[in-house]
Design a protein around this motif. Sequence first.
Motif, PDB file in Angstrom:
ATOM      1  N   PHE A  37       0.847  -1.199   0.000  1.00 59.21           N
ATOM      2  CA  PHE A  37       0.000   0.000   0.000  1.00 59.21           C
ATOM      3  C   PHE A  37       0.879   1.244   0.000  1.00 59.21           C
ATOM      4  O   PHE A  37       2.068   1.183   0.304  1.00 59.21           O
ATOM      5  N   VAL A  38       0.270   2.384  -0.355  1.00 62.80           N
ATOM      6  CA  VAL A  38       0.996   3.643  -0.466  1.00 62.80           C
ATOM      7  C   VAL A  38       0.541   4.601   0.623  1.00 62.80           C
ATOM      8  O   VAL A  38      -0.648   4.918   0.711  1.00 62.80           O
ATOM      9  N   CYS A  39       1.473   5.049   1.443  1.00 60.52           N
ATOM     10  CA  CYS A  39       1.171   6.049   2.472  1.00 60.52           C
ATOM     11  C   CYS A  39       1.961   7.318   2.166  1.00 60.52           C
ATOM     12  O   CYS A  39       3.168   7.389   2.419  1.00 60.52           O
ATOM     13  N   TYR A  40       1.267   8.288   1.587  1.00 55.98           N
ATOM     14  CA  TYR A  40       1.886   9.592   1.362  1.00 55.98           C
ATOM     15  C   TYR A  40       1.883  10.353   2.681  1.00 55.98           C
ATOM     16  O   TYR A  40       1.222   9.958   3.650  1.00 55.98           O
ATOM     17  N   ARG A  41       2.576  11.448   2.731  1.00 56.56           N
ATOM     18  CA  ARG A  41       2.621  12.301   3.917  1.00 56.56           C
ATOM     19  C   ARG A  41       1.193  12.616   4.370  1.00 56.56           C
ATOM     20  O   ARG A  41       0.345  12.952   3.571  1.00 56.56           O
ATOM     21  N   GLY A  42       0.928  12.452   5.654  1.00 54.91           N
ATOM     22  CA  GLY A  42      -0.387  12.766   6.211  1.00 54.91           C
ATOM     23  C   GLY A  42      -1.381  11.626   6.171  1.00 54.91           C
ATOM     24  O   GLY A  42      -2.573  11.830   6.401  1.00 54.91           O
TER      25      GLY A  42
END
Length: 143
Positions: A37-42
């Motif tokens: 999965f992708v966790c961008y900033r915030g």
Amino acid sequence: MAVPIECPETTWCAPGVATNVSIPGNTSTPQPCLIGFVCYRGSRSPRGSGPCPSGYYCPPGSLPIECPTANYCPGVGNVFPSLCSPGFYNDRVGGSKCIECPIGYIAPEYGLEQPVKCPAGSVCSVPRRQTPSNLCPPGYFCL
């Protein structure tokens, strides 16, 4: 009053996080994004903004990386790229599938960026070949 700071990229933050230092398993600190999965900033969820997109791969602790040539990244949630199989190649970055080896060429091994021209003295008249279809027939020559 303290101003909220976005959770670091590749992690997610539950309500009440008070530090940017991650301690795995301690949800009062930033936690690693779920694998694939992708966790961008915030990010506010272990699934971040969703699964790693097609044509990309997301190793743990990384944002999406474009799939390299000679590989493919099908579907979503890829953690690593996959090498193209014999009979296929891929000369493009960001590929979600490999390209079928055309007539007149062979792809004899895994992970080819380009197909190989049919060897002299051979016939390559079928697509997706790993080896030539036949030897050049009697009475003919094959470049």
